[in-house]
Scaffold this motif. Sequence first.
Motif, PDB file in Angstrom:
ATOM      1  N   PHE A 237       2.062  48.199  53.616  1.00 46.68           N
ATOM      2  CA  PHE A 237       1.454  49.470  53.208  1.00 46.68           C
ATOM      3  C   PHE A 237       2.446  50.357  52.477  1.00 46.68           C
ATOM      4  O   PHE A 237       2.107  51.007  51.490  1.00 46.68           O
ATOM      5  N   ILE A 238       3.681  50.412  52.966  1.00 49.92           N
ATOM      6  CA  ILE A 238       4.694  51.271  52.352  1.00 49.92           C
ATOM      7  C   ILE A 238       5.359  50.514  51.201  1.00 49.92           C
ATOM      8  O   ILE A 238       5.862  49.414  51.363  1.00 49.92           O
ATOM      9  N   GLY A 239       5.378  51.146  50.046  1.00 50.46           N
ATOM     10  CA  GLY A 239       5.925  50.503  48.855  1.00 50.46           C
ATOM     11  C   GLY A 239       4.814  50.155  47.884  1.00 50.46           C
ATOM     12  O   GLY A 239       3.708  49.788  48.299  1.00 50.46           O
ATOM     13  N   SER A 240       5.088  50.304  46.599  1.00 52.13           N
ATOM     14  CA  SER A 240       4.078  49.989  45.590  1.00 52.13           C
ATOM     15  C   SER A 240       4.741  49.275  44.417  1.00 52.13           C
ATOM     16  O   SER A 240       5.605  49.846  43.740  1.00 52.13           O
ATOM     17  N   PRO A 241       4.370  48.012  44.200  1.00 52.40           N
ATOM     18  CA  PRO A 241       3.442  47.171  44.976  1.00 52.40           C
ATOM     19  C   PRO A 241       3.985  46.893  46.381  1.00 52.40           C
ATOM     20  O   PRO A 241       5.165  47.075  46.636  1.00 52.40           O
ATOM     21  N   GLY A 242       3.098  46.430  47.251  1.00 51.93           N
ATOM     22  CA  GLY A 242       3.500  46.144  48.611  1.00 51.93           C
ATOM     23  C   GLY A 242       4.405  44.933  48.704  1.00 51.93           C
ATOM     24  O   GLY A 242       4.584  44.176  47.744  1.00 51.93           O
ATOM     25  N   MET A 243       4.976  44.753  49.877  1.00 56.14           N
ATOM     26  CA  MET A 243       5.897  43.641  50.098  1.00 56.14           C
ATOM     27  C   MET A 243       5.197  42.298  49.925  1.00 56.14           C
ATOM     28  O   MET A 243       4.022  42.140  50.260  1.00 56.14           O
ATOM     29  N   ASN A 244       5.925  41.329  49.373  1.00 56.47           N
ATOM     30  CA  ASN A 244       5.429  39.945  49.282  1.00 56.47           C
ATOM     31  C   ASN A 244       5.647  39.241  50.616  1.00 56.47           C
ATOM     32  O   ASN A 244       6.681  39.435  51.270  1.00 56.47           O
ATOM     33  N   PHE A 245       4.695  38.410  51.016  1.00 60.90           N
ATOM     34  CA  PHE A 245       4.812  37.667  52.275  1.00 60.90           C
ATOM     35  C   PHE A 245       4.627  36.171  52.028  1.00 60.90           C
ATOM     36  O   PHE A 245       3.751  35.767  51.258  1.00 60.90           O
ATOM     37  N   LEU A 246       5.445  35.366  52.695  1.00 63.52           N
ATOM     38  CA  LEU A 246       5.334  33.915  52.637  1.00 63.52           C
ATOM     39  C   LEU A 246       5.411  33.360  54.049  1.00 63.52           C
ATOM     40  O   LEU A 246       6.254  33.786  54.853  1.00 63.52           O
ATOM     41  N   ARG A 247       4.566  32.408  54.344  1.00 57.60           N
ATOM     42  CA  ARG A 247       4.611  31.723  55.641  1.00 57.60           C
ATOM     43  C   ARG A 247       5.647  30.614  55.602  1.00 57.60           C
ATOM     44  O   ARG A 247       5.674  29.814  54.666  1.00 57.60           O
ATOM     45  N   LEU A 248       6.500  30.570  56.610  1.00 56.82           N
ATOM     46  CA  LEU A 248       7.488  29.500  56.733  1.00 56.82           C
ATOM     47  C   LEU A 248       7.220  28.692  57.996  1.00 56.82           C
ATOM     48  O   LEU A 248       6.796  29.248  59.014  1.00 56.82           O
ATOM     49  N   ARG A 249       7.490  27.374  57.911  1.00 56.85           N
ATOM     50  CA  ARG A 249       7.353  26.532  59.099  1.00 56.85           C
ATOM     51  C   ARG A 249       8.648  25.746  59.315  1.00 56.85           C
ATOM     52  O   ARG A 249       9.404  25.468  58.369  1.00 56.85           O
ATOM     53  N   ARG A 250       8.902  25.386  60.567  1.00 55.39           N
ATOM     54  CA  ARG A 250      10.131  24.684  60.919  1.00 55.39           C
ATOM     55  C   ARG A 250      10.038  23.208  60.560  1.00 55.39           C
ATOM     56  O   ARG A 250       9.061  22.536  60.886  1.00 55.39           O
ATOM     57  N   GLU A 251      11.055  22.718  59.849  1.00 55.92           N
ATOM     58  CA  GLU A 251      11.172  21.288  59.562  1.00 55.92           C
ATOM     59  C   GLU A 251      12.622  20.888  59.829  1.00 55.92           C
ATOM     60  O   GLU A 251      13.501  21.133  59.005  1.00 55.92           O
ATOM     61  N   GLY A 252      12.850  20.288  60.974  1.00 58.55           N
ATOM     62  CA  GLY A 252      14.211  19.900  61.340  1.00 58.55           C
ATOM     63  C   GLY A 252      15.087  21.110  61.557  1.00 58.55           C
ATOM     64  O   GLY A 252      14.761  22.005  62.328  1.00 58.55           O
ATOM     65  N   ALA A 253      16.194  21.180  60.832  1.00 61.69           N
ATOM     66  CA  ALA A 253      17.144  22.275  61.002  1.00 61.69           C
ATOM     67  C   ALA A 253      16.888  23.415  60.025  1.00 61.69           C
ATOM     68  O   ALA A 253      17.709  24.323  59.902  1.00 61.69           O
ATOM     69  N   ALA A 254      15.765  23.371  59.309  1.00 59.43           N
ATOM     70  CA  ALA A 254      15.499  24.386  58.294  1.00 59.43           C
ATOM     71  C   ALA A 254      14.055  24.858  58.376  1.00 59.43           C
ATOM     72  O   ALA A 254      13.207  24.253  59.041  1.00 59.43           O
ATOM     73  N   TRP A 255      13.799  25.969  57.654  1.00 59.64           N
ATOM     74  CA  TRP A 255      12.450  26.527  57.535  1.00 59.64           C
ATOM     75  C   TRP A 255      12.028  26.442  56.084  1.00 59.64           C
ATOM     76  O   TRP A 255      12.767  26.837  55.188  1.00 59.64           O
TER      77      TRP A 255
END
Length: 382
Positions: A237-255
Motif C-alpha cells: 500500500f505504501i509507495g507508488s507504484p507498490g512493492m513488487n512481490f515474488l514467491r520463493l520456494r526451497r530447493e536444496g540449499a537455495a530458494w
Amino acid sequence: MASVTLDKVSKAYRTRKAAVKAVDRFCLDVRDGEFVVLVGPSGCGKTTTLRMIAGLEEISEGVIRIGDAVVNDVPPKDRDIAMVFQNYALYPHMTAFDNMAFALKIRRMPKAEIRLKVGEVADMLGIMHLLDRKPKDLSGGERQRVAVGRAIVRRPRVFLFDEPLSNLDAKLRLHMRTEIKSLHQRLGTTCIYVTHDQEEAMTLGDRLVLMKSGVIQQAGPPMDLYTRPANRFVAGFIGSPGMNFLRLRREGAAWKPAGDDASWSLPHSRLPACISEDGEITLGVRPEHVRLAMDGRTSSAAHAVSESSPGSESDLHWPATVTVVEPLGEAMNVHARLSTGDAIVARIGPVVALTPGKPVSLRIEPRHLHFFMADETGGRCA
C-alpha cells in the motif's frame, strides 16, 4: 490544544445475518499538537473512526478521551473540535464571511470581535477578497479554503479532516496539501486527517496509521512504514507504484522463484533467521530499487542512464521482457514480465528508449530485498 486517546474502540453494525465490525479494538494515542493521518483503502474504517472522535458516530465499545476528559457521551458541540468534510458542507445561502462567522455568532461573540477573527483567518488563507461571495460563486479550491477557515476561526483543541482534498484536481490538491501542512506548523493544533491517498498521507503526517478491515496494520513515522513495512499489505500500500512481490520456494540449499524457468536463486544463508527450512516465502523489492541493465549500462529512479559500475557479484540479475512503459517526465515506470511469468515494475530514469517486447536485464542489490511470510498474515521477517 489537546491530546486524543482511543482505547480499544470498536464500532459494530448489525445486519440481518450478523454484526459487522467496521472498527475493531482500535488503540491510538495522538499527542498534543501532533498531525496524525489515518490512511487505508475504501471501507477500512478510517472515516468511521474519525466520526467517532467527532461524536457523529456512536461507539460500540471502548473509551475516547480528548485531553483528560472521557467524551463517550459528550455531544459533538461540546467536544471543542472542528471538522472539515469531504464535500465542504458550506451553507449555500450564506456568504463566505457568514459561513466562517457562524460558530462565533452562535457563541454570541461581539460583532467587532467576530470581524477581527474572521479577518485574521481570511488573511492567513488569502481569501479576504472572497468574503462577500456565496459558495456557488467560488471554485472548489476557494470553497475548501473557506471550509478550513471556518474550522480555524473557532480555535478548537482538535482539527479533524475527512478526505478534504479528494474533490480537487491534481494540481490544486498538491497546493492545498502544502497549505494545510504550513497551517499546522503555524497553529500547532492537534490534527487527525483521513485519506486513501498514500502519497498525501506520507507528505502530511508526523505519524501514519494504516488500516485494513477496521484493524491497525502499522502505525509510525511515514518513513518507518516505507522502509520497514510490518507485513505485505503495508509494503504493497505504501509507495507508488507498490512493492513488487515474488514467491520463493526451497530447493536444496537455495530458494528459487516459484515459476518454472528460474535463472537465479538465493542461498538459504542469505535469508533472515526467522525463515524456516521448508515451505514458501515472499520476496519484496520496491520499483525504485530495480535497476535496468542494458548494453552494459544501468538506469534507476535516482539517476538517469549512466555507465554501469560492475556491481557486486551477489547482485541478482533477472531476465525480463518489457510489457508497458509509462513516461512520467522525471522518471518512467517500466512494467515487465520475468522469465518465470511474474510481473514486475521498475522505476528508472527517462533516457532509455524502451518499447513493449524488448528484452532487458533487471539488477537488484540484495540489501534492498524485503522478506515476508507466505501465510495469510504476510508478516515481515526481520
